[in-house]
Design a protein around this motif. Structure first.
Motif, PDB file in Angstrom:
ATOM      1  N   ILE A  32       0.929  -1.060   0.102  1.00 10.38           N
ATOM      2  CA  ILE A  32      -0.093   0.092   0.163  1.00 10.38           C
ATOM      3  C   ILE A  32       0.814   1.328  -0.023  1.00 10.38           C
ATOM      4  O   ILE A  32       0.670   2.222  -0.628  1.00 10.38           O
ATOM      5  CB  ILE A  32      -1.007  -0.040   1.367  1.00 10.38           C
ATOM      6  CG1 ILE A  32      -2.036  -0.985   1.081  1.00 10.38           C
ATOM      7  CG2 ILE A  32      -1.410   1.305   1.377  1.00 10.38           C
ATOM      8  CD1 ILE A  32      -3.291  -0.515   0.323  1.00 10.38           C
ATOM      9  N   ALA A  33       1.814   1.031   0.922  1.00 13.79           N
ATOM     10  CA  ALA A  33       2.601   2.139   0.946  1.00 13.79           C
ATOM     11  C   ALA A  33       3.588   2.647  -0.455  1.00 13.79           C
ATOM     12  O   ALA A  33       3.938   3.988  -0.491  1.00 13.79           O
ATOM     13  CB  ALA A  33       3.949   2.084   2.049  1.00 13.79           C
ATOM     14  N   LYS A  34       3.560   1.703  -1.272  1.00 11.25           N
ATOM     15  CA  LYS A  34       4.253   2.065  -2.367  1.00 11.25           C
ATOM     16  C   LYS A  34       3.456   2.504  -3.401  1.00 11.25           C
ATOM     17  O   LYS A  34       3.925   3.103  -4.538  1.00 11.25           O
ATOM     18  CB  LYS A  34       4.744   0.708  -3.165  1.00 11.25           C
ATOM     19  CG  LYS A  34       5.782  -0.026  -2.478  1.00 11.25           C
ATOM     20  CD  LYS A  34       6.363  -1.303  -2.759  1.00 11.25           C
ATOM     21  CE  LYS A  34       7.149  -2.101  -2.264  1.00 11.25           C
ATOM     22  NZ  LYS A  34       7.514  -3.427  -2.684  1.00 11.25           N
ATOM     23  N   THR A  35       2.288   2.844  -3.374  1.00  9.80           N
ATOM     24  CA  THR A  35       1.286   3.565  -4.208  1.00  9.80           C
ATOM     25  C   THR A  35       0.913   4.791  -3.608  1.00  9.80           C
ATOM     26  O   THR A  35       1.070   5.059  -2.423  1.00  9.80           O
ATOM     27  CB  THR A  35      -0.107   2.987  -4.237  1.00  9.80           C
ATOM     28  OG1 THR A  35      -0.603   2.748  -2.867  1.00  9.80           O
ATOM     29  CG2 THR A  35       0.053   1.306  -4.642  1.00  9.80           C
ATOM     30  N   GLU A  40       1.522   9.740  16.739  1.00  9.21           N
ATOM     31  CA  GLU A  40       2.686   9.901  17.757  1.00  9.21           C
ATOM     32  C   GLU A  40       3.714   9.066  18.200  1.00  9.21           C
ATOM     33  O   GLU A  40       4.682   9.149  18.688  1.00  9.21           O
ATOM     34  CB  GLU A  40       1.877  10.538  19.091  1.00  9.21           C
ATOM     35  CG  GLU A  40       1.402  11.930  18.871  1.00  9.21           C
ATOM     36  CD  GLU A  40       0.597  12.330  20.061  1.00  9.21           C
ATOM     37  OE1 GLU A  40       0.992  11.905  21.280  1.00  9.21           O
ATOM     38  OE2 GLU A  40      -0.159  13.196  19.929  1.00  9.21           O
ATOM     39  N   ARG A  41       3.494   7.777  17.795  1.00 15.59           N
ATOM     40  CA  ARG A  41       4.199   6.648  17.964  1.00 15.59           C
ATOM     41  C   ARG A  41       5.518   6.796  17.217  1.00 15.59           C
ATOM     42  O   ARG A  41       6.578   6.189  17.355  1.00 15.59           O
ATOM     43  CB  ARG A  41       3.446   5.144  17.567  1.00 15.59           C
ATOM     44  CG  ARG A  41       2.288   5.120  18.626  1.00 15.59           C
ATOM     45  CD  ARG A  41       1.698   3.307  18.391  1.00 15.59           C
ATOM     46  NE  ARG A  41       1.490   3.234  17.023  1.00 15.59           N
ATOM     47  CZ  ARG A  41       0.263   3.284  16.708  1.00 15.59           C
ATOM     48  NH1 ARG A  41      -0.748   3.496  17.614  1.00 15.59           N
ATOM     49  NH2 ARG A  41      -0.032   2.795  15.386  1.00 15.59           N
ATOM     50  N   CYS A  42       5.339   7.508  15.954  1.00 18.57           N
ATOM     51  CA  CYS A  42       6.601   7.628  15.244  1.00 18.57           C
ATOM     52  C   CYS A  42       7.399   9.040  15.480  1.00 18.57           C
ATOM     53  O   CYS A  42       6.736  10.189  15.718  1.00 18.57           O
ATOM     54  CB  CYS A  42       6.218   7.665  13.588  1.00 18.57           C
ATOM     55  SG  CYS A  42       7.360   7.910  12.536  1.00 18.57           S
ATOM     56  N   PRO A  43       8.400   9.083  15.951  1.00 19.53           N
ATOM     57  CA  PRO A  43       9.182  10.124  16.612  1.00 19.53           C
ATOM     58  C   PRO A  43       9.490  11.192  15.150  1.00 19.53           C
ATOM     59  O   PRO A  43       9.373  12.249  15.617  1.00 19.53           O
ATOM     60  CB  PRO A  43      10.562   9.608  16.795  1.00 19.53           C
ATOM     61  CG  PRO A  43      10.390   8.030  17.232  1.00 19.53           C
ATOM     62  CD  PRO A  43       9.354   7.758  16.145  1.00 19.53           C
ATOM     63  N   SER A  44       9.629  10.707  14.232  1.00 23.24           N
ATOM     64  CA  SER A  44       9.496  11.727  13.096  1.00 23.24           C
ATOM     65  C   SER A  44       8.338  12.398  12.980  1.00 23.24           C
ATOM     66  O   SER A  44       8.352  13.685  12.656  1.00 23.24           O
ATOM     67  CB  SER A  44       9.956  11.122  11.713  1.00 23.24           C
ATOM     68  OG  SER A  44       9.001  10.103  11.406  1.00 23.24           O
ATOM     69  N   ASN A  45       7.242  11.881  13.218  1.00 23.76           N
ATOM     70  CA  ASN A  45       5.781  12.656  13.061  1.00 23.76           C
ATOM     71  C   ASN A  45       5.755  13.684  14.291  1.00 23.76           C
ATOM     72  O   ASN A  45       5.304  14.905  13.959  1.00 23.76           O
ATOM     73  CB  ASN A  45       4.846  11.649  13.084  1.00 23.76           C
ATOM     74  CG  ASN A  45       4.563  10.717  11.953  1.00 23.76           C
ATOM     75  OD1 ASN A  45       4.928  11.218  10.961  1.00 23.76           O
ATOM     76  ND2 ASN A  45       3.876   9.624  12.008  1.00 23.76           N
ATOM     77  N   ILE A  46       6.403  13.489  15.377  1.00 25.30           N
ATOM     78  CA  ILE A  46       6.454  14.463  16.474  1.00 25.30           C
ATOM     79  C   ILE A  46       7.044  15.550  16.015  1.00 25.30           C
ATOM     80  O   ILE A  46       6.891  16.772  16.232  1.00 25.30           O
ATOM     81  CB  ILE A  46       6.888  13.821  17.695  1.00 25.30           C
ATOM     82  CG1 ILE A  46       6.066  12.541  18.166  1.00 25.30           C
ATOM     83  CG2 ILE A  46       6.887  14.703  18.890  1.00 25.30           C
ATOM     84  CD1 ILE A  46       6.398  11.842  19.291  1.00 25.30           C
ATOM     85  N   GLN A  60      -7.555  11.005  16.675  1.00 25.98           N
ATOM     86  CA  GLN A  60      -7.233   9.688  16.921  1.00 25.98           C
ATOM     87  C   GLN A  60      -6.163   9.411  16.024  1.00 25.98           C
ATOM     88  O   GLN A  60      -5.070   8.701  16.380  1.00 25.98           O
ATOM     89  CB  GLN A  60      -8.394   8.805  16.598  1.00 25.98           C
ATOM     90  CG  GLN A  60      -8.128   7.281  16.943  1.00 25.98           C
ATOM     91  CD  GLN A  60      -9.458   6.261  16.539  1.00 25.98           C
ATOM     92  OE1 GLN A  60     -10.622   6.723  16.314  1.00 25.98           O
ATOM     93  NE2 GLN A  60      -8.930   4.948  16.271  1.00 25.98           N
ATOM     94  N   ILE A  61      -6.220   9.843  14.766  1.00 25.45           N
ATOM     95  CA  ILE A  61      -4.898   9.707  13.917  1.00 25.45           C
ATOM     96  C   ILE A  61      -3.821  10.367  14.371  1.00 25.45           C
ATOM     97  O   ILE A  61      -2.663   9.776  14.222  1.00 25.45           O
ATOM     98  CB  ILE A  61      -5.405  10.280  12.339  1.00 25.45           C
ATOM     99  CG1 ILE A  61      -6.756   9.652  11.824  1.00 25.45           C
ATOM    100  CG2 ILE A  61      -4.275  10.121  11.562  1.00 25.45           C
ATOM    101  CD1 ILE A  61      -7.263  10.197  10.581  1.00 25.45           C
ATOM    102  N   LEU A 108       3.051   2.752   7.903  1.00 23.88           N
ATOM    103  CA  LEU A 108       2.260   3.573   7.288  1.00 23.88           C
ATOM    104  C   LEU A 108       1.947   4.911   7.841  1.00 23.88           C
ATOM    105  O   LEU A 108       1.887   6.075   7.249  1.00 23.88           O
ATOM    106  CB  LEU A 108       0.893   3.013   6.980  1.00 23.88           C
ATOM    107  CG  LEU A 108       0.885   1.840   6.108  1.00 23.88           C
ATOM    108  CD1 LEU A 108      -0.531   1.348   5.731  1.00 23.88           C
ATOM    109  CD2 LEU A 108       1.330   2.068   4.763  1.00 23.88           C
ATOM    110  N   SER A 109       1.890   4.902   9.220  1.00 23.85           N
ATOM    111  CA  SER A 109       1.853   6.468   9.870  1.00 23.85           C
ATOM    112  C   SER A 109       2.852   7.002   9.666  1.00 23.85           C
ATOM    113  O   SER A 109       2.816   8.405   9.534  1.00 23.85           O
ATOM    114  CB  SER A 109       1.837   5.955  11.537  1.00 23.85           C
ATOM    115  OG  SER A 109       1.852   7.205  12.232  1.00 23.85           O
ATOM    116  N   GLU A 110       4.225   6.921   9.552  1.00 24.40           N
ATOM    117  CA  GLU A 110       5.338   7.586   9.217  1.00 24.40           C
ATOM    118  C   GLU A 110       4.859   7.966   7.588  1.00 24.40           C
ATOM    119  O   GLU A 110       5.367   9.179   7.279  1.00 24.40           O
ATOM    120  CB  GLU A 110       6.686   6.731   9.215  1.00 24.40           C
ATOM    121  CG  GLU A 110       7.800   7.683   8.850  1.00 24.40           C
ATOM    122  CD  GLU A 110       9.222   6.826   9.219  1.00 24.40           C
ATOM    123  OE1 GLU A 110      10.368   7.425   9.346  1.00 24.40           O
ATOM    124  OE2 GLU A 110       9.176   5.461   9.482  1.00 24.40           O
TER     125      GLU A 110
END
Length: 1036
Positions: A403-406, A479-485, A473-474, A440-442
């Motif tokens: 999915i991430a490749k699309t 927030e589990r991904c440090p780069s997103n923070i 919620q999203i 996918l969150s990242e």
């Protein structure tokens, strides 16, 4: 007998070869027709409808080829079909070659011929008996259905209307091979469509319906692509190859449906477990139970799983589901109508829900990119169903990396900007599923503007509560991904970063601290971060981990750069830690590389304007202004520390020097520690930032140790002339250039050494040229132009303080200082320039009496320097005794604005009087001082009063006294007014006595002024007869 049998075999073999040859030719002919259909330009969209019948006929021929049965008339059927296809090919060929030139009637005639050909081909197909396909009932039903359709086929008359060129251009199929699947236009009208939504639930038995819809080639669609026939042909070939018929043994006799859990009863027949169980319940507890089909009595109600059939069924369903997926892929890829796409999406959804194992196959056969492309469609229902379908795949599937490749994630985020609420909700639900995966969150965080849109949605709770909660919620999942923070913090959403910094693990704290030092914070955010994290930062500062300490220092440098954060940091006790870092901090006996950051933090805090004079910085009770701190900082500057550290140390000293009013220990430290050499040398530093900081500090110190600084400056190579640098034009003036000349202007004016050094380097012409240039261009072109002009004028005025020196006197005469300064009184709006110009005129005018004495032999002997400057004038006057020389009535000699600096001759009096009306009291004070030189004891005061009285000087002075409540100005004004009262006669007395407000001012000064002011006020009051005279005769 054997010969006859062999002849029959040869005949059969010959028939088979002939049959295969004819069928091969027929398939080739049909293939040519398929390829030629898009090129038949006239009535293109109408003829496209014929394509489905040729495709389906091809499938029938292939099915006939694969059949092992032989028909008596199969060759005749194929020959008839072949003739019909040849005729169709000829008609399409004519349309292809002459489509634009054929008349409408001819087109209609050709279409009528095609209609007859399709009817005839349908009749030929009806001649194929069911036995040709043996037990494959599904194939027989398909051929029968096709035959009936083709026999009853008729073109609609509305399809024969002329197609306009612009319609042909816009009627294009949507799903083309885009080179860049990322480039989408959200909510844009790609084309207008009419939606037909099928509400039936798809099942295995619906496969013929989907195939029929695909094979009909979208008769209601008005769009196509240039190479559609090739792709459509390829897709249909795949479908026909993989679709398998349904066998009778698969059907439960009770439900007439394909069985899921087949079981065999004692009669030997197989049923669906659920159906036969319900059947047995009808007999209750009776022992007489009959088989529902044979009606024979069953020995028992025992049911045995038919494992072999169940396995066969499972394999059959799996193969048919695979074929079904290919049909769906074809429907999504050949440019179907929205109604067909909706039907395919619903069928795909049902298939995936019924058989989740097929989801992996959905990925492998390339359906995901097709779903992503569907998000480009204008139709809202298609978008919603597509988003829901992708969500189902993500929920039940494991191929998240595929999915991430699309571009599905970026496309989904773009759906959040839709004006249609169901689309936004569907997109948010899909993003919730995406965000559950760290991977996918990242990816969501890396989509440009994704986090920003989610934050906007989160905070618009009043507009859409569901969307706000979903976005929250999203974001929480992300927030589990440090780069997103970090991405969140970069756009101002700091809460996740701060929460992890305060409550996270040591490793997470270090990571968050590193991010905090890297991102750029807004000023108000710096204060918020300081309030939330300062205790944690100080605690981490004491950590022995060098990486942690480095990250903390970097973050504190940015937080402290905003003035409002200074108070928070000081209250937390960070100043003492910074002093310790700068002076004494060591870990494991190794100096920490934190001096630069610690000094920068301390400088930022001091520059915030907090009161730090009484701030204790260590356990010994030292304060920020104690000798311990100041001498250590000066010592570090003196010992050639790195430039970046020097910069921060100078900033610290500058803040402390600026706050100290008297008894400045910095002056003593700089003088005693020989740091003055280092500070002067920093003027030549290549770094503008360091040089500017050093010059600012030197300007503050110049009023205390100015002569020492001059001594150091004149010993430095390239100085002091290096401080005067003229830019090409006033718009290019730098802060360093402006501060440099300001420093020269602030150094003690009476220092002859500096003035002679500047004179020897011929800097005066450059100064005058720069002043003239700025006067011409103005000061608005550059932010430093005003400071630069004030510095230049200050340097020029400094020479007037040493006019007792013959070189300085010649300099002032030679460059006509009087005229230059007089012009500056009005040709600039800068208060400081007017103050300096008035001050310079004051000092020049003080020399006028000395310079204006009449020339004579005795005078020339006593004033030898006079011959140097006025030899030509005096010789001329001596050689012509008949020439009458007019003397200045004020200075009692020959005067001129250039040679004797006479203010009257220069016309400076009028401009100085205008300065008395200035709102700035310092401008008025300087003007009064210059005017007072015309009333001192060395001039003819009476004549001067008469001249000044003609210019209404007394009225201007009285007005200045009324306006400005300043004791220094009052002293100067009272002195001038007293001169007017003494020498001005009745007119001056009348003007002063009639001014009631001035009288009140004088009385106020008499009561509240200092001793000198009271004495001046008392004198005026006596002249006005407002106080008793100390002299007189008393009679009784």
């Amino acid at each position: 007998m054997s010969t006859s049998n062999s002849d029959e075999v040869l005949v059969c073999d010959g028939d088979v070869k002939h049959f295969k040859s004819i069928s091969k030719q027929l398939l080739a002919s049909l293939s040519e027709i398929i390829e030629s259909i898009p090129s038949a330009n006239p009535e293109h969209n109408n003829i496209l409808a014929v394509a489905s019948y040729f495709y389906r006929t091809s499938s029938a021929i292939r099915g006939l080829q694969s059949s092992e049965s032989s028909l008596a008339n199969e060759t005749e059927i194929l020959q008839s079909l072949s003739q019909s296809s040849d005729m169709a090919k000829d008609i399409l060929g004519k349309l292809q070659q002459n489509g634009q030139t054929i008349m409408d009637d001819e087109v209609k005639n050709m279409i009528k011929q095609l209609e007859d050909i399709i009817n005839r081909m349908g009749y030929d197909l009806s001649l194929i008996p069911p036995s040709a396909f043996k037990d494959e009932e599904y194939a027989d039903i398909t051929i029968s259905s096709l035959s009936e359709e083709m026999r009853n086929f008729r073109f609609e008359t509305s399809l024969l209307q002329e197609t306009k060129p612009n319609q042909q251009k816009t009627n294009q199929l949507y799903l083309e091979d885009h080179p860049d699947a990322e480039s989408m236009t959200i909510e844009s009208d790609l084309y207008s469509t009419s939606m037909v939504v099928c509400s039936e639930n798809s099942h295995v038995s619906d496969i013929p319906q989907i195939m029929e819809a695909i094979r009909s080639a979208s008769e209601s669609s008005n769009r196509h692509v240039g190479n559609m026939s090739n792709r459509l042909s390829r897709s249909m070939t795949e479908v026909d190859t993989h679709m398998e018929p349904m066998y009778k043994s698969f059907i439960c006799p009770l439900t007439n449906q394909v069985m899921d859990d087949p079981v065999t009863i004692s009669s030997g027949l197989t049923y669906e477990r659920r159906a036969i169980t319900e059947y047995f319940k009808k007999f209750g507890n009776s022992e007489e139970v009959n088989c529902p089909i044979t009606r024979e009595k069953l020995q028992s109600r025992a049911m045995s799983p038919n494992l072999a059939l169940r396995s066969i069924l499972q394999e059959w369903k799996d193969r048919n589901d695979s074929a079904r997926l290919k049909v769906i892929r074809a429907a999504l890829s050949i440019g179907s109508t929205e109604s067909m796409i909706l039907e395919a999406l619903k069928d795909l959804q049902n298939l995936c829900q019924r058989n989740p194992k097929k989801i992996q196959e959905v990925y492998s056969i390339g359906i995901i990119p097709l779903l992503v492309r569907l998000l480009e469609l204008r139709d809202k229902t298609v978008r919603c169903l597509t988003l829901g379908m992708i969500r189902l795949l993500v929920e039940q599937g494991e191929a998240k990396e595929q999915i991430a490749k699309t571009p599905v994630i970026s496309a989904t985020i773009r759906m959040l900007s839709s004006s249609y609420q169901p689309i936004r909700h569907a997109a948010l639900l899909l993003l919730i599923e995406f965000s559950k995966s760290n991977f996918l969150s990242e990816k969501i965080g890396h989509v440009t503007g994704g986090i920003l849109i989610l934050l906007q949605t989160k905070y618009n709770r009043s507009v859409d509560t569901f969307a706000s909660e979903a976005a929250d919620q999203i974001l929480n999942n992300m927030e589990r991904c440090p780069s997103n923070i970090k991405f969140m913090a970069e756009i101002g959403y700091l809460e996740p970063l701060l929460s992890n910094l305060i409550e996270g693990s040591e490793e997470r704290k270090l990571e968050m601290m590193t991010y905090l030092g890297e991102i750029v914070l807004k000023d108000d955010s710096k204060t918020y971060v300081a309030e939330r994290t300062t205790p944690v930062l100080i605690q981490m500062l004491h950590n022995r981990n060098p990486l942690t300490r480095k990250a903390v220092f970097k973050a504190l440098v940015q937080i402290s750069s905003y003035s409002a954060s200074g108070r928070i940091l000081v209250e937390a006790g960070i100043v003492g830690d910074m002093i310790e870092e700068i002076f004494t901090k060591k870990i494991y006996s190794e100096p920490m590389d934190s001096l630069k950051e610690a000094s920068a933090i301390l400088a930022n805090i001091l520059e915030s304007g907090i009161g730090f004079e009484n701030l204790t910085v260590n356990s010994q009770g030292h304060t920020m202004v104690s000798g311990y701190v100041i001498f250590n900082i000066v010592y570090m500057i003196k010992n050639s520390t790195p430039d970046d550290l020097n910069l921060n140390l100078i900033r610290i000293l500058y803040c402390m020097a600026k706050s100290m009013k008297s008894d400045n220990p910095i002056t003593s430290a700089v003088r005693e520690g020989e740091a003055s050499y280092t500070l002067i040398e920093l003027i030549n530093n290549p770094s503008d930032e360091i040089a500017v900081a050093a010059i600012k500090l030197l300007i503050l110190l110049s009023s205390h140790i100015g002569h020492l600084l001059i001594d150091r400056l004149c010993k430095l190579n390239g100085q002091p002339e290096g401080l005067i640098q003229s830019p090409a034009n006033s718009s290019q003036i730098t802060e360093r250039q402006a501060l440099s000349v300001s420093f020269l202007a602030k150094l003690p004016h009476q220092n002859l050494t500096l003035n002679q050094a500047l004179l020897s380097k011929n800097t005066i012409p450059e100064i005058l040229q720069s002043i003239s240039q700025i006067q011409s261009s103005g000061t608005r072109q550059n932010r430093y132009a005003c400071m630069y002009l004030e510095g230049l004028v200050g340097v020029l005025v400094r020479f007037t303080a040493t006019l007792h020196n013959s070189q300085m006197l010649f300099l002032a005469i030679n460059h006509n200082f009087t005229a230059v300064l007089t012009d500056l009184l009005l040709e600039t709006s800068r208060d400081e320039v007017q103050i300096l110009a008035s001050t310079g005129l004051d000092k020049l005018s003080a020399q006028s009496t000395r310079l204006s004495k009449p020339p004579g032999p005795s005078q020339r002997k006593r004033k030898k320097f006079f011959n140097l400057f006025y030899q030509a004038r005096f010789l001329a006057s001596g050689s012509s005794r008949k020439t009458k020389v007019e003397l200045c009535v004020v200075h009692k000699g020959v005067c001129s604005k250039k040679d004797t600096f006479c203010l009257i001759e220069a016309g400076a009096v009028e401009r100085l009087l205008l300065c008395l009306d200035h709102q700035n009291v310092q401008v008025a004070e300087a003007a009064l001082s210059a005017l007072s030189t015309l009333l001192d004891d060395n001039v003819d005061v009476e004549q001067s009063v008469n001249i000044l009285d003609e210019m209404n000087t007394i009225q201007r002075v009285l007005k200045a006294v009324r306006y400005h409540k300043n004791e220094i100005l009052w002293q100067k004004a009272f002195w001038m007014i007293e001169r007017f009262l003494v020498k001005g006669g009745q007119r001056s007395l009348s003007l002063v006595s009639q001014d009631k407000l001035f009288y009140i001012t004088v009385v106020t000064a008499f009561h509240h002024g200092d001793a000198y002011t009271r004495q001046m006020a008392e004198n005026i009051l006596r002249y006005l007869d407002k106080m008793p005279s100390l002299t007189g005769t008393f009679t009784t």
